[in-house]
Design a protein around this motif. Structure first.
Motif, PDB file in Angstrom:
ATOM      1  N   UNK A  85       0.834  -1.197   0.000  1.00  0.00           N
ATOM      2  CA  UNK A  85       0.000   0.000   0.000  1.00  0.00           C
ATOM      3  C   UNK A  85       0.874   1.254   0.000  1.00  0.00           C
ATOM      4  N   UNK A 111       0.992  -7.816  -8.713  1.00  0.00           N
ATOM      5  CA  UNK A 111       0.034  -6.738  -8.530  1.00  0.00           C
ATOM      6  C   UNK A 111       0.581  -5.392  -8.980  1.00  0.00           C
TER       7      UNK A 111
ATOM      8  N   UNK B  57      -5.850 -12.037   1.614  1.00  0.00           N
ATOM      9  CA  UNK B  57      -4.997 -11.183   0.786  1.00  0.00           C
ATOM     10  C   UNK B  57      -3.974 -12.047   0.037  1.00  0.00           C
ATOM     11  N   UNK B  58      -4.174 -13.364   0.073  1.00  0.00           N
ATOM     12  CA  UNK B  58      -3.236 -14.265  -0.614  1.00  0.00           C
ATOM     13  C   UNK B  58      -3.852 -14.780  -1.911  1.00  0.00           C
ATOM     14  N   UNK B  59      -3.155 -14.572  -3.017  1.00  0.00           N
ATOM     15  CA  UNK B  59      -3.709 -15.011  -4.295  1.00  0.00           C
ATOM     16  C   UNK B  59      -4.069 -16.499  -4.335  1.00  0.00           C
ATOM     17  N   UNK B  79      -7.868  -4.028   8.640  1.00  0.00           N
ATOM     18  CA  UNK B  79      -6.769  -3.179   8.167  1.00  0.00           C
ATOM     19  C   UNK B  79      -7.046  -2.675   6.753  1.00  0.00           C
ATOM     20  N   UNK B  80      -6.901  -1.375   6.573  1.00  0.00           N
ATOM     21  CA  UNK B  80      -7.150  -0.764   5.267  1.00  0.00           C
ATOM     22  C   UNK B  80      -6.201  -1.307   4.208  1.00  0.00           C
ATOM     23  N   UNK B  81      -4.948  -1.550   4.618  1.00  0.00           N
ATOM     24  CA  UNK B  81      -3.957  -2.054   3.663  1.00  0.00           C
ATOM     25  C   UNK B  81      -4.382  -3.434   3.167  1.00  0.00           C
ATOM     26  N   UNK B  82      -4.846  -4.291   4.090  1.00  0.00           N
ATOM     27  CA  UNK B  82      -5.291  -5.625   3.700  1.00  0.00           C
ATOM     28  C   UNK B  82      -6.448  -5.534   2.706  1.00  0.00           C
ATOM     29  N   UNK B  84      -7.176  -3.091   0.671  1.00  0.00           N
ATOM     30  CA  UNK B  84      -6.703  -2.596  -0.619  1.00  0.00           C
ATOM     31  C   UNK B  84      -6.080  -3.725  -1.434  1.00  0.00           C
ATOM     32  N   UNK B  85      -5.200  -4.488  -0.799  1.00  0.00           N
ATOM     33  CA  UNK B  85      -4.495  -5.545  -1.526  1.00  0.00           C
ATOM     34  C   UNK B  85      -5.470  -6.636  -1.968  1.00  0.00           C
ATOM     35  N   UNK B  88      -7.377  -5.325  -4.906  1.00  0.00           N
ATOM     36  CA  UNK B  88      -6.566  -5.245  -6.124  1.00  0.00           C
ATOM     37  C   UNK B  88      -6.301  -6.624  -6.722  1.00  0.00           C
ATOM     38  N   UNK B  89      -6.031  -7.606  -5.854  1.00  0.00           N
ATOM     39  CA  UNK B  89      -5.797  -8.957  -6.363  1.00  0.00           C
ATOM     40  C   UNK B  89      -7.055  -9.449  -7.076  1.00  0.00           C
ATOM     41  N   UNK B 105     -10.004   4.591   7.718  1.00  0.00           N
ATOM     42  CA  UNK B 105      -9.499   5.955   7.637  1.00  0.00           C
ATOM     43  C   UNK B 105     -10.144   6.663   6.439  1.00  0.00           C
ATOM     44  N   UNK B 108      -8.482   7.483   3.076  1.00  0.00           N
ATOM     45  CA  UNK B 108      -8.170   6.426   2.120  1.00  0.00           C
ATOM     46  C   UNK B 108      -9.202   6.284   1.004  1.00  0.00           C
TER      47      UNK B 108
END
Lengths: 138, 226
Positions: A85, A111, B57-59, B79-82, B84-85, B88-89, B105, B108
């Motif tokens: 991120x 990604x 979050x794992x492909x 978690x925002x990061x999780x 997002x990922x 995206x995946x 947040x 974001x």
């Protein structure tokens, strides 16, 4: 003449601390950021860069760094998703050209193949080293 | 018709609520959660849903579940990061058609949009806009925010003491960024022109930009001598 560069290390992991210490000792302008005040003890005693006690998970803290495209950002927290991120924001939104990111899970690199992000996969590096050394025995 | 398929990643109460409502709507539901015990509970409560325990979050999880070209994915992890990922995946590697990413947040929302996730939902945003809506609702009948509230559609009924009664739309000087798209009068809809006269109990459907919202509401509700 060598061009003046600012280095930003996100995450004061063992890796982050070592990179930041090395950069600082080689005379570069370094800023290291970590959410945990305690983690900075890992820095070399001769480290003379900046220290920021801030959480990279809060994206505002990343924006507040006021990065410029010519800066170098090294993202080495212990969380893959957070690293991704932060690197995406730094690379795509802030236009930083040199972004280096540590990643454990190789499958996630796909990604970001469209971004200017260089991945350093510490586990596959370690495997290569093991292979090289074990090669002598096998 | 092919059954629609939705993937829900993470979340507890929200996940539970969503699973229930999607199943009722005959949608094929797949849940990914990293807590084994919670997964067992879900599998027991919703036998028709597919429940997988693992890191969303794992492909490889997505691959195992064969989510390629699913219709929706909702990322509800803390978690925002999780989130997002995961989004995206799903979007880039597995071609999921529509991806909804929740964030804690509010900042974001804009950031994730720029990173390619068009549907970002912030509960902080939603709750605050709901409260805002409640405040405005005292004056208006219904409010639909569009594009996270940049534009809105609301219904407003002309009350007996309103200053705009018996005036034409061109006379009342609506703010530039607003338009009365329709008037409901005695159950009949009228598409108004500039010379349409506003009458008591007219229900106006107004399309308005956020910047002129308050002014438009004030104009249409302002009463004589109030």
């Amino acid at each position: 003449m060598k061009k003046y560069k600012r280095f930003f290390v996100i995450g004061c992991s063992r890796l982050g601390a070592n990179i930041a210490s090395w950069l600082s000792l080689s005379g570069h302008d370094v800023t290291i950021m970590d959410k945990d005040d305690d983690s900075f003890r890992k820095l070399h005693e001769g480290y003379s860069g900046y220290i920021l006690v801030k959480d990279a998970e809060n994206t505002q803290n990343i924006l507040d760094l006021k990065l410029k495209p010519e800066d170098v950002v090294i993202v080495v927290t212990d969380n893959d998703n957070l690293n991704l991120m932060v690197s995406e924001i730094v690379s795509k939104l802030l236009g930083v050209l040199k972004v280096y990111t540590r990643i454990y899970d190789q499958s996630k690199e796909l990604l970001c193949h469209t971004y200017h992000i260089e991945f350093i996969n510490t586990s596959s590096l370690a495997v290569k080293e093991f292979e090289r050394r074990l090669g002598d025995i096998l | 018709m092919r059954k629609q398929r939705i993937i829900i990643v993470g979340g507890r109460k929200k996940a539970r609520f969503l699973i229930k409502s999607f199943l009722q709507n005959q949608i094929d539901v797949t849940v990914i959660n990293d807590t084994a015990q919670f997964c067992e509970e879900l599998a027991e409560d919703f036998p028709s849903a597919t429940v997988a325990c693992g890191d969303g979050t794992k492909p490889y999880i997505f691959e195992d579940l064969n989510i390629e070209s699913s219709d929706f994915l909702i990322a509800l992890m803390p978690s925002d990061a999780d989130n997002l990922i995961s989004s995206q995946i799903a979007k880039y590697q597995f071609n999921v058609k529509k991806v909804y990413c929740t964030v804690n947040n509010p900042i974001n929302v804009e950031i994730f949009k720029k990173l390619g996730i068009s549907n970002v939902i912030s509960s902080t945003h939603i709750v605050s806009s709901m409260i805002e809506q409640l405040v405005i609702l005292q004056k208006i009948d219904n409010y639909i925010p569009i594009e996270t509230g940049q534009v809105g559609i609301f219904e407003i009924t002309i009350s007996s003491n309103s200053e705009v009664i018996s005036k034409s739309i061109s006379e009342i000087n609506l703010p530039k960024q607003s338009i009365i798209g329709c008037i409901i009068r005695h159950g009949q809809s009228i598409i108004p022109k500039g010379d349409t006269i506003l009458m008591l109990n007219d229900k106006c459907v107004v399309l308005v930009n956020e910047c002129d919202k308050q002014e438009t509401i004030n104009l249409l509700t302002k009463g004589k001598g109030v």
